[in-house]
Design a protein around this motif. Sequence first.
Motif, mmCIF file in Angstrom:
data_model
loop_
_atom_site.group_PDB
_atom_site.id
_atom_site.type_symbol
_atom_site.label_atom_id
_atom_site.label_comp_id
_atom_site.label_asym_id
_atom_site.label_seq_id
_atom_site.Cartn_x
_atom_site.Cartn_y
_atom_site.Cartn_z
ATOM 1 N N UNK A 67 49.413 40.092 40.567
ATOM 2 C CA UNK A 67 48.740 39.245 39.577
ATOM 3 C C UNK A 67 47.782 40.089 38.751
ATOM 4 N N UNK A 68 47.877 39.984 37.427
ATOM 5 C CA UNK A 68 47.004 40.747 36.536
ATOM 6 C C UNK A 68 45.696 40.026 36.262
ATOM 7 N N UNK A 69 44.783 40.717 35.568
ATOM 8 C CA UNK A 69 43.452 40.165 35.310
ATOM 9 C C UNK A 69 43.508 38.925 34.409
ATOM 10 N N UNK A 70 44.446 38.891 33.469
ATOM 11 C CA UNK A 70 44.573 37.709 32.618
ATOM 12 C C UNK A 70 44.878 36.471 33.476
ATOM 13 N N UNK A 71 45.785 36.626 34.421
ATOM 14 C CA UNK A 71 46.153 35.499 35.271
ATOM 15 C C UNK A 71 45.010 35.137 36.217
ATOM 16 N N UNK A 98 49.715 46.972 33.571
ATOM 17 C CA UNK A 98 49.956 46.300 34.837
ATOM 18 C C UNK A 98 48.688 45.629 35.346
ATOM 19 N N UNK A 99 47.540 46.310 35.197
ATOM 20 C CA UNK A 99 46.277 45.736 35.637
ATOM 21 C C UNK A 99 45.921 44.493 34.824
ATOM 22 N N UNK A 100 46.182 44.530 33.540
ATOM 23 C CA UNK A 100 45.815 43.409 32.679
ATOM 24 C C UNK A 100 46.755 42.222 32.825
#
Length: 494
Positions: A230-234, A212-214
């Motif tokens: 919004x995850x870290x990739x986004x 979920x974090x990513x």
Amino acid sequence: MEPATILVADDDRSICTVLHQALSRAGHTVRTTGTAASLWRMVEDGDGDLVITDVVMPDENALDLLPRIKRLRPNLPVIVMTAQKTLLTAVKATERGAFEYLPKPFDLNELLRIVQRALNTRRGDAPPPALDQRGQPQAEEEMPLVGRSPSMQEVYRVMARIMGTDLTVMITGESGTGKELVARALHDYGKRRGGPFVAINMAAIPRDLIESEMFGHEKGAFTGAAQRKTGRFEQAQGGTLFLDEIGDMPLDAQTRLLRVLQEGEFTTVGGRTPIRADVRIIAATHRDLRQLIQQGLFREDLFYRLNVVPVRLPPLRERREDIADLARHFLKLACDQGLPLKTLSADAIEVLTAYHWPGNVRELENLMRRLAALSAEDVIYRPDIEGEFAEPMPADDDRRRGGSLGEAIDFHLAEYFDAHDDGLPPAGLYDRILREVERPLIERTLVATRGNQIKAAQVLGLNRNTLRKKIRDLSIEVTRGGEPTRIGGSVAGR
């Protein structure tokens, strides 16, 4: 080596003489000069197949001359040699079109190999120089890395070569060596410097929340998901995503990360619409990933996807010649942040240089900050340093082997705490330590019982179903019968 005409520029006549002799013996025609102006005239006249130049010349800095050379003759390779052994020099040389950056002193055989590569290669113009947030060229004092040792020079050279690329980077090194600083420098001086730099520490996030974090999640994707996240990739779109402590990523998340790297897109948890992953990936770990692969704890295919450009940061004990510069740098930073300005005596530097620094650069920084705040004198002397190291530390091997199991565990726990600025590791330490102790305990017991899980459960005092669940969760492989027992990559015979 095919003969060529080589232009050598250095105001040190002895260096010109040595290079003239070495290159002439290799069959080349060599022309030497001691000024940038005469070098430029030779280049303007179309002379030379290769340039070897010092940075600091009497009339002009060669790094300022480089762009003019590349505009006039873009296919003329330029090798820059310098005694200014900083990351900024390496970055400037590379950005302005140098074929290679060679810190002094250098090995003549290495120079000849570089010359041969340069003569076989023709390079185009370099990308524009890196700018700070104000749009101005970066100043040397703003550079995040300090060190002139040979091991750091190699780090600088690798970094300079990949600054302008989107290549995936794997940074390895002990805790406290500055892995995130390297990742930030690669971003701040790279082609994505206008985008965000987003970091995620795998060891600091509960295992069931990492995906979920990513990648983020949709509203209602799971219990408690009251709204879209919004995850870290986004968050890192158009910039750099720094995956710190990648060795602590669970296998399920590894599988999903591998898919993103292969396909270039991801979906949020509970989502169906693919999102393009426009990010540069930089990963880091203090753990031995190859060993984790053997133990079944890290995917081999993911390792090769991440390890495109490996960068190893040396521990501080392997770069002792940098300790004095680092200590002074940290004292200056402490002064810039409002603490009194302190200087180090020669005998204090001797003590710092002799210490083994288990917490690496971070430990040195914390010590300098503490001394800047608490030392009553303007000069820090040997007794001030020795007072900080009042408890003599036994050799690492002695601490690991001697005494009880508790003492050995305490040794490793101390490293976790010493390696962080405030003395506190990231959240989730209990589960992390438990995993590291639990796996070898179960493996050793299964070896002793030759894979008999009923006996192993009795020895451990666990319910048989509990042991089975732990074997599955820890990815421990057990083969029974008359064959050897293979556990996590190790083979135990009878």
